[in-house]
Design an enzyme around this catalytic site. Structure first.
Site, PDB file in Angstrom:
ATOM      1  N   ARG A   1       0.839  -1.220   0.000  1.00 16.83           N
ATOM      2  CA  ARG A   1       0.000   0.000   0.000  1.00 16.83           C
ATOM      3  C   ARG A   1       0.861   1.253   0.000  1.00 16.83           C
ATOM      4  NH1 ARG A   1      -2.864  -4.798   0.910  1.00 16.83           N
ATOM      5  NH2 ARG A   1      -4.992  -4.331   0.260  1.00 16.83           N
ATOM      6  N   SER A   2       2.181   1.100   0.054  1.00 17.37           N
ATOM      7  CA  SER A   2       3.047   2.275   0.175  1.00 17.37           C
ATOM      8  C   SER A   2       2.968   3.216  -1.024  1.00 17.37           C
ATOM      9  CB  SER A   2       4.490   1.846   0.432  1.00 17.37           C
ATOM     10  OG  SER A   2       4.576   1.260   1.706  1.00 17.37           O
TER      11      SER A   2
ATOM     12  N   THR B   1      10.712  -3.847   1.782  1.00 18.93           N
ATOM     13  CA  THR B   1       9.811  -4.735   2.509  1.00 18.93           C
ATOM     14  C   THR B   1      10.224  -6.178   2.243  1.00 18.93           C
ATOM     15  OG1 THR B   1       7.496  -5.216   3.005  1.00 18.93           O
ATOM     16  CG2 THR B   1       8.010  -4.716   0.697  1.00 18.93           C
TER      17      THR B   1
ATOM     18  N   LYS C   1      14.529  -6.764   3.958  1.00 18.15           N
ATOM     19  CA  LYS C   1      14.941  -5.885   5.063  1.00 18.15           C
ATOM     20  C   LYS C   1      16.329  -6.217   5.623  1.00 18.15           C
ATOM     21  CE  LYS C   1      10.307  -4.501   6.530  1.00 18.15           C
ATOM     22  NZ  LYS C   1       9.376  -4.342   7.653  1.00 18.15           N
TER      23      LYS C   1
ATOM     24  N   ASN D   1      14.350  -0.694   6.824  1.00 14.93           N
ATOM     25  CA  ASN D   1      13.189  -0.546   5.929  1.00 14.93           C
ATOM     26  C   ASN D   1      13.207   0.771   5.157  1.00 14.93           C
ATOM     27  OD1 ASN D   1      12.422   1.315   7.858  1.00 14.93           O
ATOM     28  ND2 ASN D   1      10.295   0.629   7.946  1.00 14.93           N
TER      29      ASN D   1
ATOM     30  N   ASP E   1       9.971   1.037  11.645  1.00 16.32           N
ATOM     31  CA  ASP E   1       8.808   0.241  12.070  1.00 16.32           C
ATOM     32  C   ASP E   1       8.482   0.456  13.555  1.00 16.32           C
ATOM     33  OD1 ASP E   1       8.101  -0.927   9.641  1.00 16.32           O
ATOM     34  OD2 ASP E   1       9.435  -2.642   9.909  1.00 16.32           O
TER      35      ASP E   1
ATOM     36  N   GLY F   1      10.584 -10.329  12.375  1.00 17.65           N
ATOM     37  CA  GLY F   1      11.241  -9.056  12.155  1.00 17.65           C
ATOM     38  C   GLY F   1      10.526  -7.903  12.833  1.00 17.65           C
TER      39      GLY F   1
ATOM     40  N   GLY G   1      -3.465  -1.992  13.135  1.00 15.98           N
ATOM     41  CA  GLY G   1      -2.144  -1.949  12.504  1.00 15.98           C
ATOM     42  C   GLY G   1      -1.971  -0.894  11.422  1.00 15.98           C
TER      43      GLY G   1
HETATM   44  N1  LIG Z   1       1.332  -2.557  10.497  1.00 15.32           N
HETATM   45  C1  LIG Z   1       2.531  -2.560   9.946  1.00 15.32           C
HETATM   46  O1  LIG Z   1       3.092  -1.512   9.557  1.00 15.32           O
HETATM   47  C2  LIG Z   1       3.282  -3.866   9.837  1.00 15.32           C
HETATM   48  C3  LIG Z   1       4.691  -3.851   9.675  1.00 15.32           C
HETATM   49  C4  LIG Z   1       5.362  -5.073   9.587  1.00 15.32           C
HETATM   50  C5  LIG Z   1       4.630  -6.274   9.641  1.00 15.32           C
HETATM   51  N2  LIG Z   1       3.263  -6.247   9.769  1.00 15.32           N
HETATM   52  C6  LIG Z   1       2.492  -7.494   9.835  1.00 15.32           C
HETATM   53  O2  LIG Z   1       2.983  -8.236  10.952  1.00 15.32           O
HETATM   54  C7  LIG Z   1       2.917  -9.627  10.720  1.00 15.32           C
HETATM   55  C8  LIG Z   1       4.271 -10.265  11.017  1.00 15.32           C
HETATM   56  O3  LIG Z   1       5.248  -9.718  10.131  1.00 15.32           O
HETATM   57  P1  LIG Z   1       6.800 -10.134  10.249  1.00 15.32           P
HETATM   58  O4  LIG Z   1       7.481  -9.504   9.116  1.00 15.32           O
HETATM   59  O5  LIG Z   1       7.311  -9.909  11.633  1.00 15.32           O
HETATM   60  O6  LIG Z   1       6.693 -11.724   9.968  1.00 15.32           O
HETATM   61  P2  LIG Z   1       7.733 -12.893  10.202  1.00 15.32           P
HETATM   62  O7  LIG Z   1       9.115 -12.361  10.454  1.00 15.32           O
HETATM   63  O8  LIG Z   1       7.532 -13.849   9.085  1.00 15.32           O
HETATM   64  O9  LIG Z   1       7.211 -13.595  11.572  1.00 15.32           O
HETATM   65  C9  LIG Z   1       5.975 -14.257  11.599  1.00 15.32           C
HETATM   66  C10 LIG Z   1       5.626 -14.606  13.066  1.00 15.32           C
HETATM   67  O10 LIG Z   1       4.318 -15.209  13.066  1.00 15.32           O
HETATM   68  C11 LIG Z   1       4.391 -16.446  13.767  1.00 15.32           C
HETATM   69  N3  LIG Z   1       3.416 -17.393  13.223  1.00 15.32           N
HETATM   70  C12 LIG Z   1       3.152 -17.630  11.919  1.00 15.32           C
HETATM   71  N4  LIG Z   1       2.198 -18.599  11.823  1.00 15.32           N
HETATM   72  C13 LIG Z   1       1.883 -18.973  13.087  1.00 15.32           C
HETATM   73  C14 LIG Z   1       0.977 -19.911  13.646  1.00 15.32           C
HETATM   74  N5  LIG Z   1       0.194 -20.687  12.864  1.00 15.32           N
HETATM   75  N6  LIG Z   1       0.896 -20.024  14.995  1.00 15.32           N
HETATM   76  C15 LIG Z   1       1.684 -19.249  15.800  1.00 15.32           C
HETATM   77  N7  LIG Z   1       2.560 -18.339  15.335  1.00 15.32           N
HETATM   78  C16 LIG Z   1       2.666 -18.199  13.984  1.00 15.32           C
HETATM   79  C17 LIG Z   1       5.807 -16.928  13.545  1.00 15.32           C
HETATM   80  O11 LIG Z   1       6.132 -17.885  14.522  1.00 15.32           O
HETATM   81  P3  LIG Z   1       7.307 -18.979  14.268  1.00 15.32           P
HETATM   82  O12 LIG Z   1       8.598 -18.285  14.581  1.00 15.32           O
HETATM   83  O13 LIG Z   1       6.975 -20.091  15.196  1.00 15.32           O
HETATM   84  O14 LIG Z   1       7.209 -19.394  12.816  1.00 15.32           O
HETATM   85  C18 LIG Z   1       6.582 -15.615  13.692  1.00 15.32           C
HETATM   86  O15 LIG Z   1       6.770 -15.273  15.042  1.00 15.32           O
HETATM   87  C19 LIG Z   1       2.453  -9.764   9.244  1.00 15.32           C
HETATM   88  O16 LIG Z   1       1.071 -10.025   9.255  1.00 15.32           O
HETATM   89  C20 LIG Z   1       2.731  -8.399   8.632  1.00 15.32           C
HETATM   90  O17 LIG Z   1       1.829  -8.075   7.605  1.00 15.32           O
HETATM   91  C21 LIG Z   1       2.591  -5.061   9.868  1.00 15.32           C
END
Ligand SMILES: NC(=O)c1ccc[n+]([C@@H]2O[C@H](COP(=O)([O-])OP(=O)(O)OC[C@H]3O[C@@H](n4cnc5c(N)ncnc54)[C@H](OP(=O)(O)O)[C@@H]3O)[C@@H](O)[C@H]2O)c1
Length: 276
Positions: free
Chosen positions: A21-22, A67, A71, A92, A107, A134, A241
């Site tokens: 969406r950026s 993204t 990163k 980022n 972030d 992350g 979020g």
């Molecule tokens: N609002 C914003 O500006 C913003 C910014 C960044 C990210 N986000 C959102 O934040 C979320 C995470 O992003 P990220 O980049 O940090 O992702 P990431 O590095 O891929 O980490 C994903 C996390 O989700 C956990 N997870 C995934 N499936 C799971 C399940 N079935 N049960 C329990 N835990 C589970 C993973 O656990 P494991 O380690 O056990 O796999 C891990 O801790 C995404 O939905 C992203 O869209 C939003």
């Protein structure tokens, strides 16, 4: 905006990048401020990322956002990184100046600004973060830097422990302890991908939450996750979020286009209009 030969250029690098969406967000501000500039999606394969970044700089771009999955690679390509990037272990936002690549991570800052915009003091009490990815690291770092006691619970405990090694002071509990831990925390943050469209919902017993608990979800597709809906039913304060996404964009826009953009209802409505 019709561009002239002196237009400022920026964009977002991702692979894929179509979901981002950026471009819409920055495009709104560019139009609002009548800026002679453009912010474009940049679909860059991971193997080509370092060369592409240097190429964009040499082509006159002012900088880019990065993204998933870039990163960490963005961190590696920088000549200089600031404290936010060091603490988050990822970059980022890249700013190109004088032939150098400068990296930061906005972030965590965006998360804090969003909490404050909802009237929540991030330092109001201990925080329980679900996840160890992350975004967890970026958020844990800024909360720890404010002196907040922060605990993480992640499905894969080893990943949470690795995070705690990087961020001294971070507590770790088992994923199965998340319900019981709620009573001792003032802020709950979902930083997992659970609750995101196409993913399972987050299972947590909010009836165990302390009075005055704030529930934040960084997932923004959908805008109202089942976690937030459940929290609202229990009259906990809720923070979605979308605001984090919007605020994290502010420092980059300021650096590339020279205007400190305002985050307001019109912007949020415009970005939301593209969300399910
Ligand atoms: N609002 C914003 O500006 C913003 C910014 C960044 C990210 N986000 C959102 O934040 C979320 C995470 O992003 P990220 O980049 O940090 O992702 P990431 O590095 O891929 O980490 C994903 C996390 O989700 C956990 N997870 C995934 N499936 C799971 C399940 N079935 N049960 C329990 N835990 C589970 C993973 O656990 P494991 O380690 O056990 O796999 C891990 O801790 C995404 O939905 C992203 O869209 C939003």
């Amino acid at each position: 905006m019709i561009l002239s030969g002196t237009a400022r250029l920026a964009g977002i690098a991702g692979w894929p990048v179509a979901h981002s969406r950026s471009p819409r967000l920055h495009g709104f501000w560019l139009q609002q401020y009548g800026i002679n500039g453009a912010y474009v999606p940049l679909a860059i394969e991971p193997a080509h990322f370092p060369a592409a970044v240097v190429g964009l700089m040499r082509a006159g771009f002012a900088g880019i956002n990065c993204t998933i999955p870039h990163k960490m690679a963005a961190f590696a390509v920088c000549d200089d990184v600031d404290e936010s990037a060091l603490r988050a272990g990822a970059v980022n936002t890249l700013v190109f100046a004088d032939g150098r690549i400068r990296g930061s991570n906005t972030d965590g800052w965006g998360f804090l600004r969003n909490l404050r915009a909802h009237g929540v003091d991030p330092a109001k009490g201990p925080a329980l973060l679900l996840g160890a990815g992350g975004s967890t690291r970026a958020i844990a770092a800024v909360l720890l830097d404010l002196g907040v006691r922060v605990t993480v619970a992640n499905r894969t405990r080893g990943r949470a422990e690795a995070l705690a090694n990087e961020l001294p002071g971070l507590g770790v509990i088992d994923w199965d302890r998340r319900d019981a831990a709620l009573a001792d925390h003032a802020l709950l943050v979902n930083t997992t991908s659970l609750g995101m469209a196409g993913h399972e919902s987050l299972e947590i017993d909010l009836d165990r939450g302390a009075r005055g608990l704030t529930v934040a979800d960084i997932v923004y597709v959908p805008l109202e996750t089942s976690l937030l809906a459940e929290a609202r039913l229990r009259q906990f304060q809720c923070v979605g979020g979308l605001g984090m996404l919007v605020y994290q964009a502010v420092p980059g826009f300021r650096a590339w286009f020279g205007v400190d953009p305002v985050v307001d209802e019109a912007l949020s409505r415009f970005v939301m209009a593209d969300l399910p």
